[in-house]
Write an enzyme that holds these catalytic residues in place. Structure first.
Site, PDB file in Angstrom:
ATOM      1  N   LYS A  93      -7.897   2.584  -3.451  1.00  0.00           N
ATOM      2  CA  LYS A  93      -8.335   2.441  -2.056  1.00  0.00           C
ATOM      3  C   LYS A  93      -9.183   3.640  -1.700  1.00  0.00           C
ATOM      4  O   LYS A  93      -8.682   4.704  -1.376  1.00  0.00           O
ATOM      5  CB  LYS A  93      -7.074   2.359  -1.190  1.00  0.00           C
ATOM      6  N   LYS A 134       0.778   4.557   1.076  1.00  0.00           N
ATOM      7  CA  LYS A 134      -0.023   5.170   2.145  1.00  0.00           C
ATOM      8  C   LYS A 134       0.800   6.217   2.872  1.00  0.00           C
ATOM      9  O   LYS A 134       1.796   5.901   3.516  1.00  0.00           O
ATOM     10  CB  LYS A 134      -0.411   4.030   3.106  1.00  0.00           C
ATOM     11  N   ASN A 188     -10.417  -7.255   7.080  1.00  0.00           N
ATOM     12  CA  ASN A 188      -9.666  -6.180   7.711  1.00  0.00           C
ATOM     13  C   ASN A 188      -9.496  -6.479   9.197  1.00  0.00           C
ATOM     14  O   ASN A 188     -10.477  -6.666   9.909  1.00  0.00           O
ATOM     15  CB  ASN A 188     -10.369  -4.830   7.506  1.00  0.00           C
ATOM     16  N   GLU A 213       0.795  -1.229   0.000  1.00  0.00           N
ATOM     17  CA  GLU A 213       0.000   0.000   0.000  1.00  0.00           C
ATOM     18  C   GLU A 213       0.833   1.287   0.000  1.00  0.00           C
ATOM     19  O   GLU A 213       1.698   1.477   0.845  1.00  0.00           O
ATOM     20  CB  GLU A 213      -0.935  -0.001   1.201  1.00  0.00           C
ATOM     21  N   GLU A 215      -5.830  -8.270   5.774  1.00  0.00           N
ATOM     22  CA  GLU A 215      -5.528  -6.834   5.693  1.00  0.00           C
ATOM     23  C   GLU A 215      -5.208  -6.216   7.061  1.00  0.00           C
ATOM     24  O   GLU A 215      -5.915  -6.485   8.031  1.00  0.00           O
ATOM     25  CB  GLU A 215      -6.749  -6.063   5.172  1.00  0.00           C
ATOM     26  N   SER A 216      -4.197  -5.386   7.084  1.00  0.00           N
ATOM     27  CA  SER A 216      -3.854  -4.501   8.215  1.00  0.00           C
ATOM     28  C   SER A 216      -3.133  -5.186   9.373  1.00  0.00           C
ATOM     29  O   SER A 216      -3.415  -6.335   9.712  1.00  0.00           O
ATOM     30  CB  SER A 216      -5.103  -3.816   8.802  1.00  0.00           C
ATOM     31  N   GLU A 221     -14.436  -5.770   1.289  1.00  0.00           N
ATOM     32  CA  GLU A 221     -13.814  -5.826   2.616  1.00  0.00           C
ATOM     33  C   GLU A 221     -14.828  -6.060   3.727  1.00  0.00           C
ATOM     34  O   GLU A 221     -15.856  -5.401   3.788  1.00  0.00           O
ATOM     35  CB  GLU A 221     -13.079  -4.504   2.873  1.00  0.00           C
TER      36      GLU A 221
HETATM   37  O1  LIG Z   1      -1.110   0.017   7.334  1.00  0.00           O
HETATM   38  P1  LIG Z   1      -1.607  -1.363   7.591  1.00  0.00           P
HETATM   39  O2  LIG Z   1      -1.963  -1.612   9.029  1.00  0.00           O
HETATM   40  O3  LIG Z   1      -0.650  -2.404   7.052  1.00  0.00           O
HETATM   41  O4  LIG Z   1      -2.990  -1.540   6.765  1.00  0.00           O
HETATM   42  C1  LIG Z   1      -3.037  -1.484   5.374  1.00  0.00           C
HETATM   43  C2  LIG Z   1      -4.497  -1.555   4.889  1.00  0.00           C
HETATM   44  O5  LIG Z   1      -5.006  -2.790   5.254  1.00  0.00           O
HETATM   45  C3  LIG Z   1      -5.325  -0.434   5.504  1.00  0.00           C
HETATM   46  O6  LIG Z   1      -4.790   0.756   5.063  1.00  0.00           O
HETATM   47  C4  LIG Z   1      -6.799  -0.497   5.137  1.00  0.00           C
HETATM   48  C5  LIG Z   1      -7.550  -1.615   5.029  1.00  0.00           C
HETATM   49  N1  LIG Z   1      -8.824  -1.308   4.692  1.00  0.00           N
HETATM   50  C6  LIG Z   1      -8.924   0.027   4.573  1.00  0.00           C
HETATM   51  C7  LIG Z   1     -10.039   0.831   4.235  1.00  0.00           C
HETATM   52  C8  LIG Z   1      -9.834   2.169   4.151  1.00  0.00           C
HETATM   53  C9  LIG Z   1      -8.603   2.752   4.452  1.00  0.00           C
HETATM   54  C10 LIG Z   1      -7.508   1.971   4.781  1.00  0.00           C
HETATM   55  C11 LIG Z   1      -7.670   0.597   4.851  1.00  0.00           C
END
Ligand SMILES: O=P(O)(O)OC[C@@H](O)[C@@H](O)c1c[nH]c2ccccc12
Length: 405
Positions: A252, A191, A323, A189, A359-360, A301
């Site tokens: 995104k 970001k 997520n 990502e 995710e995340s 998601e």
């Molecule tokens: O920075 P991380 O913790 O690795 O996460 C990335 C991504 O999963 C996260 O930015 C995200 C997942 N779903 C979203 C929906 C909207 C905004 C952001 C996200």
């Protein structure tokens, strides 16, 4: 009166009430039930707000709508999913609430100009104040999209579709990487910041980061386009698309209106995020169809069992993201991925051949191994790799191995 693009919409008296970012409401005026008069209200302006005039459509024999020139979809009757939304008087928030969706759409009066204190101290049922950050983002998006639509109508976007590079195979790239490396395919990502973590990288050159990710072995890239909360942009998406980076790109965004899907494609996206926490089933269903029509991959998601079960009930979904972050509270728990893939639910996902993305909150090789063990074939990672001076090396660190080879 707000301008709306009606050219490509045709409806009969039995057409769905909610489609592609618009709501149809059968007129409450004394017009015979089967006549073809509707009030057309964008989702963004719910009850009480300006009726945009009464719009009459030519009566058509079957229920059909056209989203793009030449391609027409006929919607079969009698589906339970739709039935609820047909009932007179059902509006977005009511329909959403019946599906367990807590995020409401922006009320016509909008939020007050000045907030008084943090979310926790606001009254739960205060109608015109967003209850959490996700709701606030959605309400802002609503205003933003309305403005953007005024500048570029759906008709204009439609005419630009032929001129953009064709969409690339997002799922194919993830599968290929998974087979090649033995690890989950990486969606890296781009970001800059987030509401929960603040600015992640000061020296932020989106194209340079994208190239480093590709060099480091990423299968696909995710590009945040929300400006207000994530400091992203569609310019970043376009710049990466035209930089020669080959990885398919996920837009995104917080999609609340089908217009945004067209916009993302025009700006070069190969895939787009659809968040179950903010979209009722019918929106997910039609938006997925629109994505297919445009050649885009929809990454749907979910965050909890309820959302997963809703999404599993919708036909045609090929890619689901779990997520680990609750977008309302920011709490991150990677065990969430495992929880949602266990037991019968996990079996159902495998039977349907749906690819799952973890995710995340993934930071270490142990985290990657944990979600892989849980059953994901892809991961979506931002913070842990974007923060590294060299994001390429960040990928090798995340996997405990150079995955570029
Ligand atoms: O920075 P991380 O913790 O690795 O996460 C990335 C991504 O999963 C996260 O930015 C995200 C997942 N779903 C979203 C929906 C909207 C905004 C952001 C996200």
């Amino acid at each position: 009166m707000e301008s709306m693009n009606l050219m490509s919409l045709r409806a009969s008296s039995t057409a769905p009430r909610s489609i592609a970012g618009f709501s149809f409401q059968q007129s409450l005026n004394p017009i015979p039930k089967n006549s073809a008069f509707f009030r057309l209200i964008p989702h963004t302006h719910m009850r009480n707000q300006s009726f945009l005039g009464q719009v009459s459509f030519p009566t058509v024999k079957s229920q059909q709508f056209e989203v793009k020139d030449g391609s027409e979809t006929t919607i079969p009757e009698g589906e339970a999913l739709k039935a609820k939304e047909w009932e007179v008087g059902m509006f977005h928030n009511e329909v959403a609430a019946t599906q367990g969706i807590k995020i409401r759409r922006r009320p016509p009066t909008g939020p007050p100009q000045h907030y008084v204190g943090p979310f926790e101290f606001r009254l739960q049922n205060e109608g015109n104040t967003p209850r959490n950050i996700l709701e606030e983002i959605v309400w802002n998006k609503d205003v933003e999209v309305s403005r953007m639509k005024e500048r570029k109508s759906l008709g204009v976007l439609n005419s630009l579709l032929d001129k953009v590079q064709p969409a690339r195979d997002f799922i194919g790239a993830l599968k290929e990487a998974n087979t090649r490396t033995g690890f989950p395919g990486l969606i890296a990502e781009v970001k800059k910041a987030s509401p929960s973590r603040g600015v992640l990288r000061e020296n932020f050159d989106p194209v340079q980061i994208a190239k480093a990710y590709e060099k480091g072995g990423a299968a696909c890239l995710s590009v945040l386009t929300d400006e207000k909360y994530f400091q992203g942009s569609f310019e970043n998406l376009e710049a990466i698309r035209s930089s020669g980076v080959q990885c398919p790109l996920l837009c995104k965004e917080f999609v609340i209106d089908a217009w945004q899907i067209y916009y993302a494609r025009v700006k070069g996206a190969d895939a787009i995020l659809l968040i179950a926490a903010i979209l009722p089933d019918l929106d997910i269903k039609y938006m997925t169809k629109i994505c297919k029509m445009l050649g885009l991959t929809a990454l749907v998601e979910v965050h909890d069992e309820k959302e997963m079960d809703r999404v599993l009930g919708i036909e045609g979904i090929e890619l689901i993201g779990i997520n680990n972050r609750d977008l309302g509270t920011f709490k991150v728990e990677i065990a969430n991925t495992k929880k949602l893939l266990e037991g019968e639910r996990g079996q159902r996902i495998r039977d349907k051949g749906i690819m799952v993305v973890g995710e995340s909150g993934l930071f270490t090789p142990a985290d990657i191994a944990y979600v892989q063990e849980a059953g994901v074939k892809a991961v979506l990672v931002g913070e842990s790799i974007v923060k590294q001076d060299d994001p390429s090396a960040g990928i090798a660190q995340l996997f405990g191995k150079d995955i570029s080879l």
